[in-house]
Motif scaffolding. Structure first.
Motif, short mmCIF file in Angstrom:
data_model
loop_
_atom_site.label_atom_id
_atom_site.label_comp_id
_atom_site.label_asym_id
_atom_site.label_seq_id
_atom_site.Cartn_x
_atom_site.Cartn_y
_atom_site.Cartn_z
N PHE A 1 0.85 -1.19 0.00
CA PHE A 1 0.00 0.00 0.00
C PHE A 1 0.90 1.25 0.00
O PHE A 1 1.83 1.31 -0.80
CB PHE A 1 -1.00 -0.02 1.16
N ILE A 2 0.64 2.24 0.86
CA ILE A 2 1.52 3.42 0.86
C ILE A 2 2.67 3.22 1.85
O ILE A 2 3.84 3.21 1.48
CB ILE A 2 0.75 4.70 1.23
N VAL A 3 2.33 3.03 3.12
CA VAL A 3 3.34 3.07 4.18
C VAL A 3 4.38 1.97 4.02
O VAL A 3 5.59 2.23 4.02
CB VAL A 3 2.68 3.02 5.56
N ASN A 4 3.94 0.73 3.89
CA ASN A 4 4.90 -0.37 3.82
C ASN A 4 5.65 -0.41 2.50
O ASN A 4 6.70 -1.06 2.41
CB ASN A 4 4.20 -1.71 4.07
N ARG A 5 5.15 0.27 1.49
CA ARG A 5 5.89 0.38 0.23
C ARG A 5 6.96 1.47 0.33
O ARG A 5 8.13 1.23 0.04
CB ARG A 5 4.91 0.72 -0.90
N VAL A 6 6.55 2.65 0.78
CA VAL A 6 7.46 3.79 0.78
C VAL A 6 8.50 3.69 1.90
O VAL A 6 9.62 4.18 1.77
CB VAL A 6 6.66 5.11 0.90
N ALA A 7 8.16 3.02 3.00
CA ALA A 7 9.04 2.98 4.17
C ALA A 7 10.23 2.05 4.05
O ALA A 7 11.13 2.10 4.90
CB ALA A 7 8.24 2.58 5.42
N ARG A 8 10.28 1.21 3.02
CA ARG A 8 11.36 0.21 2.97
C ARG A 8 12.76 0.80 3.10
O ARG A 8 13.62 0.24 3.77
CB ARG A 8 11.28 -0.63 1.69
N PRO A 9 13.08 1.96 2.47
CA PRO A 9 14.46 2.47 2.58
C PRO A 9 14.85 2.88 4.00
O PRO A 9 16.05 2.94 4.30
CB PRO A 9 14.46 3.68 1.64
N PHE A 10 13.89 3.19 4.85
CA PHE A 10 14.24 3.58 6.21
C PHE A 10 15.00 2.45 6.89
O PHE A 10 15.95 2.69 7.64
CB PHE A 10 12.97 3.92 7.00
N TYR A 11 14.61 1.22 6.61
CA TYR A 11 15.32 0.07 7.15
C TYR A 11 16.49 -0.32 6.24
O TYR A 11 17.59 -0.60 6.71
CB TYR A 11 14.37 -1.12 7.28
N ALA A 12 16.23 -0.34 4.94
CA ALA A 12 17.20 -0.90 4.00
C ALA A 12 18.50 -0.11 3.95
O ALA A 12 19.59 -0.69 3.88
CB ALA A 12 16.58 -0.97 2.60
N GLU A 13 18.41 1.22 3.97
CA GLU A 13 19.64 2.01 3.87
C GLU A 13 20.47 1.92 5.13
O GLU A 13 21.70 1.89 5.08
CB GLU A 13 19.31 3.45 3.51
N ALA A 14 19.82 1.86 6.27
CA ALA A 14 20.56 1.67 7.53
C ALA A 14 21.29 0.34 7.52
O ALA A 14 22.46 0.24 7.91
CB ALA A 14 19.59 1.74 8.71
#
Length: 525
Positions: free
Chosen positions: A213-226
């Motif tokens: 949807f919106i949140v779980n799609r857009v939020a992935r880099p918050f975890y991935a880049e760290a």
């Protein structure tokens, strides 16, 4: 069209083609049914109940619905104790709350919200059965966070009335509801769900049925880049978390947040979105997180994740540089862009700031140049020495500044950079020479995925930013943040990352590139 015997008298009726319900939100006198009585089901039931609806709770496990009624009653009692609900309102609400022993007990529901196990076949079976029980103008909704709304509704006779209503946990407290339209969802059904959520005091956003949807799609880099910065050995989890909290302005760092969520849960969502996008490199999962899950270190619930949680366990501290002396004077050359407030901070700290023309950097007395992160690395500069500093959400309020420099940088120059920010009241972390650093690459990737979602018609820019602020407590919507930093610098940073990691992960999408060109045209015209 002949009248349908299953349409209740006085109801809002069907859409023009008979495929789904129409009209405004579902009124408070109408029954709301909740199927599934776990934490989410109880929370949704509480929200509907407090909004004035009669509520029916059903669970396939015998006795669970009655237990959930008692649990919801306990929730309301606590609201009374806190002064947030009157006793008379509680008593009236409890009079409207009932357990249903069979699905047939939900026959009078105007809205059914499902919050059961995340298995497609189980959800499809439930709704196929419900379709023969409730009236044809009833809205059927799923609270799924990971499955396709379109697929769940695929076998229904009237898929037009089926919609996603994705609440966030805890449902009574968090305001966001993602109202998801599947491929066959009638716009009127989505509107009724949207307006109903508004009546319940929520902030709904509309989106189409896309993985995450919106949140779980857009939020992935918050975890991935760290995770990527950690995998490259540039910084440890505690320092990365501190950077994103104390410089980026995020409520929690990604390592402590995934420990709270559960490493297995977070990794499964990441993997689900990646696979749903046919292994698009922008969503690639982390090998480090996979190894953590395989080791059984799932976070708080297992007693250990990225950090230990046993009684008496000491949490690792972020790397913080020892005190250094600030330089007496510096030269600011040109506009520092989003970091321009730093010049004033340094002056107020007693540092003499000279201003000259230039390309936006700071000259230190040692000859070292201090520059805002741009996606390049310090080691690429052979003729001059550069120390990069990371992006901050608000340089005035930021508690920490992150610096990055190559091995062999002038010790005096690095000490001057550290002392300069310390004089301005900031804690300083020095990390490895990694392109994009921590906050900047995270924000750029969030903005890229947000712009891509808008470009593809998943949601409006306003709804994307609202979802990210309210759903995961970001300090600003990604598109709002990118506009403040500048779309052109954001695209430039991503292109620099793409040049250094040519996998496609960092190649800026068309949505963000369009914004960069529009920004350039506006500035030129």
């Amino acid at each position: 069209m002949t009248a349908n015997a299953n349409v209740r008298p006085g109801s809002d009726g069907l859409s023009a083609d008979g495929s789904g319900p129409s009209g405004p939100g579902i009124g408070p006198g109408s029954t709301v049914a909740v199927v599934g009585t776990g934490t989410m089901g109880q929370g949704i039931a509480q929200v509907a109940l407090v909004a004035g609806h009669p509520v029916r709770l059903y669970d396939s496990a015998p006795g669970r619905a009655a237990e959930a009624v008692a649990a919801v009653a306990g929730r309301l009692d606590r609201l009374v104790e806190k002064g947030r609900l009157g006793k008379e309102d509680r008593d009236a609400a409890l009079a409207r709350l009932h357990a249903a022993d069979e699905l047939t007990g939900l026959a009078d529901a105007a809205l059914v919200v499902e919050a059961i196990v995340e298995r497609l076949d189980v959800k499809q079976g439930l709704f196929a059965e419900l379709e023969g029980i409730v009236a044809e103008d009833a809205v059927l909704a799923t609270n799924t966070s990971s499955l396709s709304v379109t697929a769940i509704a695929g076998g229904l006779r009237l898929p037009g009335r089926f919609v996603g209503m994705h609440f966030f946990n805890p449902a009574p407290l968090l305001p966001l509801v993602e109202v998801v339209s599947g491929f066959a969802t009638d716009p009127a059904a989505a509107t009724r769900a949207y307006e109903t959520a508004k009546r319940w005091g929520k902030t709904p956003v509309r989106c189409t049925d896309t993985p995450g949807f919106i949140v779980n799609r857009v939020a992935r880099p918050f975890y991935a880049e760290a995770l990527r910065v950690f995998e490259e050995g540039a910084a440890d989890p505690a320092t990365i978390d501190a950077a994103l909290r104390e410089s980026g302005g995020f409520r929690m760092g990604p390592f402590e947040l995934t420990d709270l969520i559960g490493q297995d849960v977070n990794e499964a969502v990441t993997r689900s979105v990646w696979e749903a996008f046919y292994q698009d490199p922008k969503f690639t999962p982390s090998l480090a997180q996979r190894r953590l899950v395989e080791s059984g270190r799932l976070g708080r619930k297992s007693g250990h994740g990225w950090f230990p949680y046993a009684d008496g366990a000491e949490r690792p501290e972020p790397h913080t540089a020892a005190p250094e002396e600030a330089p007496a004077r510096i030269t600011v050359r040109g506009d520092l862009g989003p970091a321009q407030p730093l010049a004033g901070l340094f002056e107020r700290a007693g540092v003499e700031v000279r201003r000259k023309k230039g390309d936006g950097f700071v000259d230190l007395p040692s000859g070292v140049r201090l520059a805002l992160v741009d996606g390049e690395t310090s080691f690429e500069y052979h003729q001059e020495q550069i120390v990069y500093f990371d992006l901050a959400h608000d340089y005035e309020k930021a508690e920490r500044i992150v610096l990055s420099a190559r091995e062999g940088i002038s010790p005096q120059g690095l000490a001057e950079a550290v002392g300069l920010f310390q004089a301005a009241g900031k804690k300083v972390s020095v990390i490895g020479d990694v392109p994009g650093m921590i906050v900047a690459r995270t924000v750029a990737m969030l903005a890229d995925l947000a712009a891509d979602a808008v470009e593809r018609g998943v949601a409006t820019a306003e709804d994307v930013d609202t979802a990210m602020r309210l759903g995961v407590n970001y300090p600003a919507g990604p598109l709002e943040w990118a506009a403040r930093v500048g779309h052109r610098p954001t695209v430039s940073l991503l292109r620099a990352l793409h040049e250094r990691y040519p996998t496609g992960r960092y190649a800026p999408g068309l949505g963000l590139v369009r914004r960069a060109y529009a920004e350039e045209a506006e500035e030129a015209g």
